[in-house]
Design an enzyme around this catalytic site. Structure first.
Site, PDB file in Angstrom:
ATOM      1  N   ASP A  52     -11.328  -4.467  -1.328  1.00  9.46           N
ATOM      2  CA  ASP A  52     -10.179  -4.882  -2.132  1.00  9.46           C
ATOM      3  C   ASP A  52      -9.248  -5.845  -1.401  1.00  9.46           C
ATOM      4  OD1 ASP A  52     -11.029  -3.422  -4.310  1.00  9.46           O
ATOM      5  OD2 ASP A  52      -9.796  -1.680  -3.856  1.00  9.46           O
ATOM      6  N   ASN A 124      -1.627  -7.479  -7.175  1.00 12.53           N
ATOM      7  CA  ASN A 124      -1.440  -6.062  -6.874  1.00 12.53           C
ATOM      8  C   ASN A 124       0.018  -5.627  -7.034  1.00 12.53           C
ATOM      9  OD1 ASN A 124      -3.792  -4.552  -6.294  1.00 12.53           O
ATOM     10  ND2 ASN A 124      -2.932  -3.866  -4.367  1.00 12.53           N
TER      11      ASN A 124
END
Length: 267
Positions: A52, A124
């Site tokens: 990620d 994010n």
């Protein structure tokens, strides 16, 4: 996959061992009609290799492109909430891309404007934290109206996909990425007779605007976190945050939903 999605760019930190491990994938991709490029500007599929964190960097370093798809490949020991493919399963990945056994998912993005000047995108989260050994004071406004005055270590504003990251560690909720919204969570807030906050995370819809005004009491240089990068910007006075019109388009396996990946990662 459609013929106009044939140009691949691979993003990953320089690593000789990884270079060798990826050679079979490169050969397999070329044998199936894909072209591997060295410049991401001309790619229509950007592939990140490394979990990620690398996926977030790939999106940021290539400019949050709207005209291409992003694909994430993870290794066994890496978190993969953005990554649908495993580095040890080349055949499945290439076969799926060639035979269009994929769906396109769209991840919401937030945009943050600092001091009414610079605007940056986040996939994010955006976080504001004190750089001093003292609390930071922030006036919180929703759609132009003051909601609360926060005092503590900082605030985290996350997207639905980012809700599984820093936000989750602050006891924020995990939110389905199909919901166009963003979430605000607190870092070690102080609640007393002078400062009073909601004391829990809250979620704002896609038409809301969040404004954070940093009180100039010595915390004039807070750390602004944009995904997994930190920026120290002089004289931060105001942050304006809202859901962007941008989305990040990724490919996903039909049998690997967001909640499948949440279950695999946390349960």
């Amino acid at each position: 996959m459609a013929n106009d999605r044939q140009n691949l760019y691979f993003y990953y930190p320089p690593n000789e061992e990884l270079d060798e491990k990826l050679k079979p994938l490169f050969r397999l991709a070329e044998e199936n009609g894909f072209t591997i490029l060295e410049d991401p500007k001309h790619a229509n599929i950007i592939v990140s290799v490394g979990g990620d964190g690398t996926f977030l960097q790939a999106v940021r370093k290539t400019g949050f492109r709207q005209d291409c798809l992003y694909v994430g490949i993870r290794r066994e020991d890496e978190a993969g909430l953005y990554c649908d493919f495993n580095i040890d399963d080349f055949d499945k990945m290439v076969d799926s891309m060639v035979n269009a056994d994929l769906e396109v998912r769209r991840f919401p993005v937030i945009e943050t404007t600092v001091n009414n000047e610079s605007t940056m995108l986040c996939l994010n989260e955006c976080s504001v934290r004190s750089t001093l050994i003292k609390t930071i004071v922030i006036d919180v406004f929703i759609d132009g109206r003051q909601f609360e005055t926060f005092r503590g270590d900082g605030l985290v504003v996350s997207t639905p996909t980012g809700s599984t990251g820093y936000n989750k560690s602050t006891k924020g909720a995990v939110i389905d990425p199909r919901l166009p919204c963003f979430q605000v969570s607190e870092l070690a807030s102080l609640n007393n007779n002078r400062y009073r906050t909601l004391g829990s995370p809250f979620v704002l819809g896609n038409e809301r605007t969040l404004k954070l005004k940093v009180q100039q009491d010595g915390n004039d240089y807070p750390i602004i976190g944009m995904d997994n990068e930190a920026f120290s910007i002089r004289n931060i006075k105001e942050l304006s945050i809202q859901l962007s019109d941008h989305v990040i388009k990724t490919v996903k396996m039909k049998d690997n939903t967001f909640w499948d990946r949440v279950q695999r990662t946390f349960l």
